[in-house]
Write a protein that holds these residues in place. Sequence first.
Motif, short mmCIF file in Angstrom:
data_model
loop_
_atom_site.label_atom_id
_atom_site.label_comp_id
_atom_site.label_asym_id
_atom_site.label_seq_id
_atom_site.Cartn_x
_atom_site.Cartn_y
_atom_site.Cartn_z
N ARG A 1 -7.36 4.74 -1.28
CA ARG A 1 -8.08 3.90 -2.23
C ARG A 1 -7.12 2.93 -2.92
N ARG A 2 -6.05 3.47 -3.47
CA ARG A 2 -5.05 2.58 -4.08
C ARG A 2 -3.66 2.80 -3.49
N ILE A 3 -3.48 3.94 -2.85
CA ILE A 3 -2.15 4.30 -2.35
C ILE A 3 -2.17 4.30 -0.82
N GLY A 4 -1.10 3.81 -0.25
CA GLY A 4 -0.94 3.86 1.21
C GLY A 4 -1.83 2.86 1.92
N TRP A 5 -2.13 3.15 3.17
CA TRP A 5 -3.03 2.29 3.94
C TRP A 5 -4.44 2.45 3.36
N ILE A 6 -5.13 1.34 3.18
CA ILE A 6 -6.41 1.38 2.49
C ILE A 6 -7.54 1.64 3.49
N TYR A 7 -8.46 2.54 3.14
CA TYR A 7 -9.57 2.89 4.03
C TYR A 7 -10.74 1.93 3.84
N GLY A 8 -11.66 2.01 4.76
CA GLY A 8 -12.91 1.29 4.57
C GLY A 8 -13.06 0.03 5.39
N SER A 9 -12.07 -0.29 6.20
CA SER A 9 -12.21 -1.47 7.05
C SER A 9 -11.54 -1.17 8.38
N VAL A 10 -12.10 -1.67 9.47
CA VAL A 10 -11.44 -1.45 10.75
C VAL A 10 -10.22 -2.35 10.90
N THR A 11 -10.07 -3.33 10.03
CA THR A 11 -8.80 -4.07 9.99
C THR A 11 -8.09 -3.67 8.71
N GLU A 12 -7.70 -2.39 8.66
CA GLU A 12 -7.05 -1.84 7.48
C GLU A 12 -5.75 -2.57 7.17
N ASP A 13 -5.14 -3.17 8.21
CA ASP A 13 -3.86 -3.84 8.00
C ASP A 13 -3.96 -5.00 7.01
N VAL A 14 -4.96 -5.85 7.22
CA VAL A 14 -5.11 -7.02 6.35
C VAL A 14 -5.33 -6.56 4.91
N VAL A 15 -6.18 -5.54 4.73
CA VAL A 15 -6.49 -5.06 3.38
C VAL A 15 -5.25 -4.48 2.72
N THR A 16 -4.49 -3.70 3.48
CA THR A 16 -3.29 -3.07 2.92
C THR A 16 -2.30 -4.13 2.43
N GLY A 17 -2.08 -5.15 3.23
CA GLY A 17 -1.18 -6.22 2.82
C GLY A 17 -1.73 -7.01 1.65
N TYR A 18 -3.03 -7.23 1.67
CA TYR A 18 -3.67 -7.99 0.60
C TYR A 18 -3.50 -7.29 -0.75
N ARG A 19 -3.66 -5.98 -0.76
CA ARG A 19 -3.52 -5.24 -2.02
C ARG A 19 -2.12 -5.42 -2.60
N MET A 20 -1.11 -5.44 -1.73
CA MET A 20 0.25 -5.61 -2.21
C MET A 20 0.46 -7.01 -2.76
N HIS A 21 -0.01 -8.01 -2.04
CA HIS A 21 0.12 -9.39 -2.53
C HIS A 21 -0.60 -9.54 -3.86
N ASN A 22 -1.70 -8.83 -3.99
CA ASN A 22 -2.48 -8.89 -5.20
C ASN A 22 -1.71 -8.36 -6.40
N ARG A 23 -0.80 -7.42 -6.14
CA ARG A 23 0.01 -6.86 -7.23
C ARG A 23 1.21 -7.74 -7.54
N GLY A 24 1.41 -8.78 -6.75
CA GLY A 24 2.51 -9.69 -7.04
C GLY A 24 3.71 -9.52 -6.12
N TRP A 25 3.59 -8.63 -5.15
CA TRP A 25 4.67 -8.49 -4.18
C TRP A 25 4.72 -9.72 -3.28
N ARG A 26 5.88 -9.95 -2.70
CA ARG A 26 6.00 -11.00 -1.69
C ARG A 26 6.32 -10.36 -0.37
#
Length: 603
Positions: A293-318
């Motif tokens: 949900r908030r930690i690790g690879w994010i569930y709920g999408s078959v393209t979990e990769d895009v979501v996982t990266g998006y969450r990090m960018h959303n927190r301000g990571w580069r």
Amino acid sequence: MLAPPPSEPIMGGDSFPKTATCSIDTRGIDTRLPMLVYVSREKRPSYDHNKKAGAMNALVRTSAVMSNGPFILNLDCDHYVANSVAIREGMCFMLDRGGDRVCYVQFPQRFEGIDPSDRYANHNLVFFDVTMRAMDGLQGPMYVGTGCIFRRTALYGFNPTRATEHSGWFRRKIKLFFKRQETMGKKHDRKREHDVMIPSVQDGGAAGEDCAEDDDIESAALLPKRFGSSAALAASIPVAEFQGRLFQDLPGTHQGRPSGALTVPREPLDAATVAEAISVISCFYEDRTEWGRRIGWIYGSVTEDVVTGYRMHNRGWRSVYCVTAGRDAFRGTAPINLTDRLHQVLRWATGSVEIFFSRNNALFASPRMKFLQRVSYFNVAMYPFTSVFLLLYCILPAVSLFSGKFIVQSLNVTFLIFLLAITITMCLLALLEIKWSGITLHEWWRNEQFWLIGGTSAHPAAVLQGLLKVIAGVDISFTLTSKPAADDNDDVFAELYTVKWSFLMVPPVTIMMVNGIAIAVAVMRTVYSMYPRWSKLLGGVFFSFWVLCHLYPFAKGLMGRRGKVPTIVFVWSGLLSIVISLLWVYISPPTGAMRDYMEFHFP
Ligand SMILES: O=c1ccn([C@@H]2O[C@H](COP(=O)(O)OP(=O)(O)O[C@H]3O[C@H](CO)[C@@H](O)[C@H](O)[C@H]3O)[C@@H](O)[C@H]2O)c(=O)[nH]1
Ligand SMILES: [Mn+2]
């Protein structure tokens, strides 16, 4: 499981005598092998294993207990390391100045075993050499699922030590107007970022991200809620954070790691540690935690990769895009068969639709993402919907050939200027993409063609599937992309020619037939007309022909090797195109002057 290596180097040489089977000279070379552990997580029918994201999360937890490396390389099972120095190159971005803001280093996906003409654009060069490189300038590329080095603490859902808020042009102007701040509030120092609570080893405690002042006690209690009940896992988090820090003497480093801090010898794994590592990959470990949900690879999408990266960018990571010079960093395989390729694209597009209808839609992005970065993330979630217009675009030329009417009433200057402007823009864009990225025109054209093939087959299907999931809750399965069998004795590309019938093929085949019939009808009409208007025919046919050009690889794929096409494909598509043609004739029957050369009947 291979035991962890001793701390002293073991030099090869005389102790490893050259034999007939092993001719490698290891003299003067450290022959220690790193610890290797094969992990297979527990799966039970009553528990959703969450596909790849679930597998990755299990790996992250078990590795935290066993080795706890501060950086993690992630590769798909169909990818391998092709360049032995690539990882070092990636690590430079993590450990060099500014590296404390980097959550991952993504390498381009490169493939082998693909037919030389790359019929179905498997190399995806426009994406990997244009889009991703452009995103590199917008605080970082997306995560594409494989060939990526992660910072462990970024995966754990912590914020970067410092981040930039992008207030946007409009708000900045307002701020300037009121002269509230002199510096426009762009760079925030560490004091303002009080929500950054990566637990630190010195404090001896661990902290959660959202807690305020006296976080030590509170967050220690929160950790099991967020990360699960394993004490060893909780204890490993601050260690991983410390080990991932920059060197203390690097300019601009606030809380660095003294050099030599990591050269302590590793303790061999004891039975208790191994038991703990197994317990964190059990089915129920994630119950009532924030994993996925908030930690690790994010569930709920078959393209979990895009979501996982998006969450990090959303927190301000580069993130960083690392294109290695010379050899590819990693290589993998891709489906070269039309049906498998369409299903792969279908899965990606479905994942995008899932993202579109979720809280991960870039419309709700945080101000730590740049405006253009949001636009590109929004585009990733939205592109399947453009297929609606693409379908219209493919049918329209045929419609105008059938009806004898062009999309505008008469060819006037305004229309031609519009057409010219659009065409020139298109050519300039293509030129820019090709010149900037260095891909060839042929490769670019393949991508264009496949964009239309996918856009008329997989993308609309994904929109339907996604809507079904959102409205009716029908789940989407992650069907693994089938890989060409390695031991194809004589023909490497045999897979390319196998034709497997799929519903996805109906719309493109229909479009081909409708356009084909339309061209035929228009030519007949002109030939049998008393006053043939060849220029009008040419103008109309051109657009149909343009659509057909795009579908050429698809048509070739249907033909198979010996021109064997499943009859059902023709029957269905023929039926559909006849119905559409008849419908057209019924809706607008030829009248008046046109009637005399419209003397043909559909069966
Ligand atoms: O239940 C599953 C399904 C997949 N995988 C892994 O996921 C990878 C990707 O699957 P694949 O069949 O190779 O799909 P591709 O379309 O080639 O994968 C691309 O697209 C996926 C998202 O749809 C990303 O996860 C991948 O990293 C990316 O390479 C595989 O290699 C497996 O390692 C699992 O671990 N468990
Ligand atoms: Mn793959």
